[in-house]
Design a protein around this motif. Structure first.
Motif, short mmCIF file in Angstrom:
data_model
loop_
_atom_site.label_atom_id
_atom_site.label_comp_id
_atom_site.label_asym_id
_atom_site.label_seq_id
_atom_site.Cartn_x
_atom_site.Cartn_y
_atom_site.Cartn_z
N ASN A 42 0.84 -1.19 0.00
CA ASN A 42 0.00 0.00 0.00
C ASN A 42 0.88 1.24 0.00
OD1 ASN A 42 -2.39 1.38 0.04
ND2 ASN A 42 -3.07 0.61 2.00
N ASP A 43 0.32 2.34 -0.42
CA ASP A 43 0.99 3.64 -0.29
C ASP A 43 2.32 3.74 -1.02
OD1 ASP A 43 -1.10 4.36 1.46
OD2 ASP A 43 -0.02 3.52 3.15
N LEU A 44 2.42 3.17 -2.20
CA LEU A 44 3.65 3.34 -2.99
C LEU A 44 3.71 4.77 -3.49
CD1 LEU A 44 6.16 2.12 -4.34
CD2 LEU A 44 4.69 1.51 -6.27
N TYR A 45 4.78 5.47 -3.12
CA TYR A 45 4.92 6.87 -3.52
C TYR A 45 6.39 7.17 -3.80
CZ TYR A 45 5.28 11.90 -3.46
OH TYR A 45 5.56 13.19 -3.81
N VAL A 46 6.64 7.92 -4.87
CA VAL A 46 7.97 8.41 -5.22
C VAL A 46 7.84 9.88 -5.57
CG1 VAL A 46 9.93 8.21 -6.81
CG2 VAL A 46 8.71 6.15 -6.06
N GLU A 48 8.23 13.36 -7.30
CA GLU A 48 8.21 13.59 -8.74
C GLU A 48 9.61 13.67 -9.34
OE1 GLU A 48 6.23 16.71 -11.88
OE2 GLU A 48 5.28 16.43 -9.93
N HIS A 49 10.55 14.33 -8.66
CA HIS A 49 11.90 14.48 -9.22
C HIS A 49 12.68 13.17 -9.25
CE1 HIS A 49 13.17 14.54 -4.99
NE2 HIS A 49 14.37 14.22 -5.45
N ALA A 50 12.22 12.16 -8.52
CA ALA A 50 12.92 10.88 -8.48
C ALA A 50 12.24 9.80 -9.33
CB ALA A 50 13.03 10.41 -7.03
N ARG A 51 11.18 10.16 -10.00
CA ARG A 51 10.46 9.19 -10.82
C ARG A 51 11.24 8.86 -12.09
NH1 ARG A 51 4.49 11.82 -9.78
NH2 ARG A 51 4.47 11.28 -7.57
N ARG A 52 10.93 7.68 -12.61
CA ARG A 52 11.55 7.16 -13.83
C ARG A 52 13.04 6.88 -13.63
NH1 ARG A 52 7.59 6.34 -17.21
NH2 ARG A 52 6.01 7.91 -17.47
N LYS A 53 13.42 6.60 -12.38
CA LYS A 53 14.81 6.24 -12.05
C LYS A 53 14.88 4.85 -11.43
CE LYS A 53 16.30 10.99 -11.14
NZ LYS A 53 16.88 11.89 -10.11
N GLY A 54 13.78 4.12 -11.43
CA GLY A 54 13.76 2.78 -10.87
C GLY A 54 13.48 2.72 -9.38
N ALA A 56 10.62 3.20 -7.65
CA ALA A 56 9.40 2.44 -7.34
C ALA A 56 9.64 0.94 -7.51
CB ALA A 56 8.24 2.91 -8.20
N ALA A 57 10.32 0.57 -8.57
CA ALA A 57 10.61 -0.85 -8.81
C ALA A 57 11.47 -1.43 -7.68
CB ALA A 57 11.29 -1.04 -10.15
N GLN A 87 -0.04 0.83 -13.62
CA GLN A 87 -0.30 -0.50 -14.16
C GLN A 87 0.86 -0.98 -15.02
OE1 GLN A 87 -4.23 -0.50 -16.01
NE2 GLN A 87 -4.92 0.86 -14.39
N THR A 88 1.42 -0.09 -15.81
CA THR A 88 2.58 -0.44 -16.64
C THR A 88 3.76 -0.83 -15.77
OG1 THR A 88 1.83 1.00 -18.42
CG2 THR A 88 4.16 0.41 -18.41
N LEU A 89 4.00 -0.07 -14.71
CA LEU A 89 5.08 -0.38 -13.78
C LEU A 89 4.88 -1.76 -13.16
CD1 LEU A 89 7.53 0.26 -11.91
CD2 LEU A 89 5.86 1.33 -10.36
#
Length: 110
Positions: A42-46, A48-54, A56-57, A87-89
């Motif tokens: 639950n509550d997965l959050y990253v 904005e400046h750290a997104r698309r850097k892996g 969340a994965a 969903q893509t992630l």
């Protein structure tokens, strides 16, 4: 704090240059059908400046590894039907959308 004090959730925090940039939280559960431990992610959050850097994965992977180490049979999550980015992630990380069950809720007034 009550959740942490009673062992009702596990928090994973991602850091970049010593600063927190994201988190996810696991809530323990139990499947009476499987007779085994389960978890809800639950509550997965990253940030904005750290997104698309892996980030969340990596958070999701740490949560799954933790659950696996405790012998859990499943980790579940839910997301909005319109949140195609999430969903893509999830799909790219190997998560499968449940095609067998529908989820229902009832809103309780406070």
């Amino acid at each position: 704090m009550a959740r942490f004090d009673h062992g009702e959730s596990i928090l994973f925090i991602a850091f970049e240059d010593g600063m927190p940039v994201g988190f996810t939280q696991l809530y323990p559960g139990f499947s009476s059908i499987s007779l085994a431990r389960t978890f809800i992610l639950n509550d997965l959050y990253v940030d904005e400046h750290a997104r698309r850097k892996g980030v969340a994965a990596k958070l999701m992977s740490a949560a799954v590894d933790f659950a696996r180490a405790l012998g859990a049979v499943r980790v579940s999550l839910s997301t909005a039907t319109t949140n195609e980015t999430a969903q893509t992630l999830y799909q790219s990380a190997g998560w499968k959308r449940d095609e067998q069950f529908l989820v229902y809720h009832i809103k309780l007034s406070t």
